[in-house]
Design an enzyme around this catalytic site. Structure first.
Site, PDB file in Angstrom:
ATOM      1  N   SER A  77     -41.158   7.077 -23.939  1.00 39.22           N
ATOM      2  CA  SER A  77     -41.125   7.293 -22.490  1.00 39.22           C
ATOM      3  C   SER A  77     -41.289   8.773 -22.186  1.00 39.22           C
ATOM      4  CB  SER A  77     -39.803   6.799 -21.905  1.00 39.22           C
ATOM      5  OG  SER A  77     -39.590   5.453 -22.224  1.00 39.22           O
TER       6      SER A  77
ATOM      7  N   GLU B 296     -24.422   7.928 -23.202  1.00 39.96           N
ATOM      8  CA  GLU B 296     -24.965   7.801 -21.871  1.00 39.96           C
ATOM      9  C   GLU B 296     -23.866   8.153 -20.889  1.00 39.96           C
ATOM     10  OE1 GLU B 296     -27.132   4.232 -21.056  1.00 39.96           O
ATOM     11  OE2 GLU B 296     -27.433   3.848 -23.177  1.00 39.96           O
TER      12      GLU B 296
END
Length: 722
Positions: A506, A589
């Site tokens: 990505s 995260e």
């Protein structure tokens, strides 16, 4: 509670007295239960109760449900909790005090709610007629409370004096009595009329406690099935090693965790506003009570023929699950109720209250007020890429508000509550918290394992939006199985030369730097021969080829590394530590504080379709779609909030992260399907919602497919053999 239930009511004793349980006789363990005060933990202390609430009572119901405790416990506590709810905000009258004191002293009870009776005024009292639906715990109940409807449809709650008209029925659940109440011309004196509890509070109490019991049932079914498939041998190996069995067991865990979350959320909503209670009650019915039936059936199918025998306990749990699911009524009704409630309100999953940490709020608020006055001059990235630079971003980074959970000087070392408060202050001002996207995963690795020079070089510039990151992990032959990657890094003077191919990267076409896993020791076991590098994406030998997706956009890329030189100062940690560092990257995260919003089939979008009346099908079906999609979103949010609270208390959340990943993908997929069905012919148009839904595979593939995550749960959490 688990120990108590195992001690006083082992399943062998329950089986030995099934005939007594079905008729409503007091079980032998009732006195032991009274001595512990479990029957009145939720009732007022001045009546002899424990003075706690529905949340504590739900804990008891969950564990006693897991033990399949027989008898009138749950019908009794349901009834007493509903009666007490009628006195919310007012003092107990003589009748209320009499009833609650009697329940604290050990009386059994049953609740014939649902408005099955009609009430006609007669003098100061009422004349009641009607026949109830089957009522759990009614035979043998000493204090029965019923609900009727007056000529205008308003509820009339009353205490039923000992009277005929109770018929015992053959129940599906062999451990709990069930019966029907018939009243013909029954006179209710005014002194036996109870204050009417709010209907949403009644639903919440009943559904929260039934959901808690359902979660206990699902937990037993999971434990029983997993224990069996670990040892049952077929074709020369344990059946638990077969992938189909592993996936079924892993999904049982996912559903069990969802049920716990839904029951917990409903129980904690007991003091919330009515709109919040409506949402939580319906969610508990859909995500905990109803799925318990399937969980018990899955347990039986994993057990095989032995699970379908009378001698095995599985059918007793299946019977209990069917009974409580039937008691709440059809799921379609709760889907409609949840959809209707979701039109007016959203469930609050905030970790902090509005008055917590006022000094932090004031300090953060002052910075954010200042930021709002700064022109928004960020260079917006395309697709998933984060925005770059800008004076607003610089001020937020200076104040430690880009990543407040980072340690000083980069952040505020904010824990979960502090993060929640900061998030609320951003939302209050209509500001979006900055994201570094992949940088949010890479920087924690540098903070934990990087050198001072690496932190100085990369962290501050990333926080200010001057550096955009990509993650060079996946390869054509090593997607979810990262340890099989073949990209090589060989020693050269002053550093390393890396060659190989990465794919599904990505933002590589916009990234300045990439975190790269490469094999530095081809002779070592595959997990141990990897190293973690920082690669300059503009370096000689780096070639990025964008991959055009089904959406027409190019957010993924192939990256070819041809003898790319990486200096020693861009190796993170030591050679061979790459796998451990990669795990840090993948696990780090930012905590999601509050509700987890779905992207596909989002309730917000369904609400908009309803408001615009731009959907296919009936209004009722559209409401049910909104209800189902809201249930999925609420389930994710409850799991997320429970996980955050567990981390705050240093509690091992076990399967929480994996369950969240699996169910998030499932919810997105099912929600997308529901939303597309509503579009009808409008879905033929490319720029409609249908075009948006073409991006769904990115959610289903990113971070490991559902199947890979189920393997992880089955093998690493449930301990099933490979």
């Amino acid at each position: 509670m688990a120990a108590f239930a195992a001690n006083v009511a082992p399943i062998s004793e329950t089986r030995a007295h099934l005939a007594d349980h079905a008729t409503g006789n007091r079980p032998e363990h009732w006195d032991a239960l009274l001595r512990q005060g479990l029957h009145c933990v939720h009732l007022p202390e001045d009546c002899g109760g424990g003075g706690a609430g529905i949340l504590e009572l739900a804990v008891v119901a969950e564990q006693l449900g897991k033990a399949l405790l027989p008898g009138p416990f749950l019908p009794t506590v349901l009834t007493s909790a509903v009666v007490e709810a009628g006195y919310a905000g007012q003092d107990l009258d003589a009748l209320g005090r009499e009833l609650l004191t009697a329940w604290c002293a050990g009386a059994t009870g049953a609740l014939a709610g649902g408005g099955d009776f009609t009430a006609q005024p007669s003098g100061d009292g009422w004349v009641v007629d009607g026949c109830s639906r089957p009522v759990l715990g009614l035979p043998g109940a000493e204090l029965v409370v019923a609900e009727a409807r007056d000529p205008d449809g308003r509820p009339v709650w009353f205490r039923l004096l000992p009277v005929g008209g109770v018929s015992t029925m053959d129940g599906v659940d062999l451990t709990r009595p069930v019966g029907r109440l018939e009243l013909r011309g029954h006179r209710v004196a005014p002194e036996h009329v109870l204050p009417s509890p709010a209907p949403e509070r009644v639903d919440l109490i009943v559904n929260a406690l039934l959901a808690a019991e359902a979660s206990g049932i699902m937990s037993w079914c999971l434990d029983t099935a997993v224990s069996y498939v670990k040892t049952r041998v077929q074709f020369g190996k344990p059946v638990g090693s077969f992938q189909a069995v592993q996936h079924k067991a892993a999904m049982m865990l996912v559903r069990a965790e969802l049920a716990v979350g839904a029951a917990w959320d409903a129980a904690r909503a007991d003091t919330d506003a009515p709109g919040q209670q409506r949402l939580a009650a319906a969610q508990a019915a859909l995500t905990a009570v109803a799925p318990a039936v399937d969980a018990a059936l899955e347990c039986i199918t994993l057990l095989g023929g032995i699970g379908f025998t009378w001698e095995h306990d599985a059918h007793l749990y299946w019977r209990r699950a069917i009974s409580i699911a039937s008691a709440i009524g059809p799921v379609e009704r709760w889907e409609t109720r949840l959809g209707d409630a979701a039109l007016a309100a959203e469930r609050d999953f905030s970790l902090s209250t509005e008055d917590e940490l006022p000094e932090l709020r004031a300090r953060v608020g002052a910075v954010l007020d200042e930021v709002r006055e700064i022109p928004d001059d960020e260079d917006g990235g395309s697709g998933w890429a984060p925005a770059r630079g800008g004076h607003r971003r610089a001020r937020l980074a200076e104040a430690g508000l880009v990543a407040p959970h980072y340690p000083a000087p980069y952040g505020l070392d904010a824990g979960p509550v502090e993060q929640a408060v900061i998030g609320q202050e951003f939302a209050r001002r209509g500001l979006v918290q900055p994201s570094m996207v992949v940088g949010d995963w890479v920087l924690p690795t540098l903070l934990k394992h990087g050198t001072p020079g690496q932190r100085e070089r990369f962290v501050e510039d990333s926080l200010r939006g001057r550096i955009v990151w990509c993650q060079l992990f996946s390869e054509p032959g090593a997607g979810s199985d990262l340890a099989s990657l073949t990209t090589r890094a060989r020693r050269v003077p002053g550093g390393w030369s890396i060659s190989g191919q990465k794919v599904w990267t990505s933002m590589a076409h916009e990234a300045d730097w990439g975190a790269c896993l490469a094999r530095t020791d081809p002779e070592a076991p595959k997990h141990k021969g990897l190293s973690y590098f920082l690669v300059d994406m503009t370096a000689s030998g780096v070639e990025v080829r964008p991959l055009r997706q089904a959406t027409g956009r190019t957010e993924f890329n192939e990256v070819f590394l041809d003898d790319v030189f990486v200096p020693d100062e861009c190796l993170v940690g030591e050679p061979g530590q790459g796998w451990r560092l990669a795990v840090t990257t993948l696990a780090n995260e930012r905590l999601h504080m509050g509700a987890m919003k779905l992207r596909y089939g989002a309730p917000d979008r369904i609400r908009q379709l309803l408001a615009d009346e731009t959907y296919l099908g009936s209004h009722d079906e559209a409401l049910r779609v909104l209800g189902r999609n809201t249930a999925r979103e609420m389930a994710l949010s409850a799991l997320n909030l429970r996980g955050a609270l567990a981390r705050m208390s240093d509690v091992d959340i076990g399967a929480g992260v994996s369950v969240l990943k699996v169910y998030h993908a499932i919810a997105e997929r099912e929600g997308s399907r529901e939303a597309l069905r509503m579009l009808g012919p409008a879905g033929c148009v490319a720029d409609s919602d249908a075009g948006h839904h073409l991006g769904l595979p990115a959610i289903l593939l990113g971070g490991g497919t559902i199947e890979i995550q189920l393997n992880v749960i089955a093998q690493r959490v449930l301990g099933l053999p490979r």
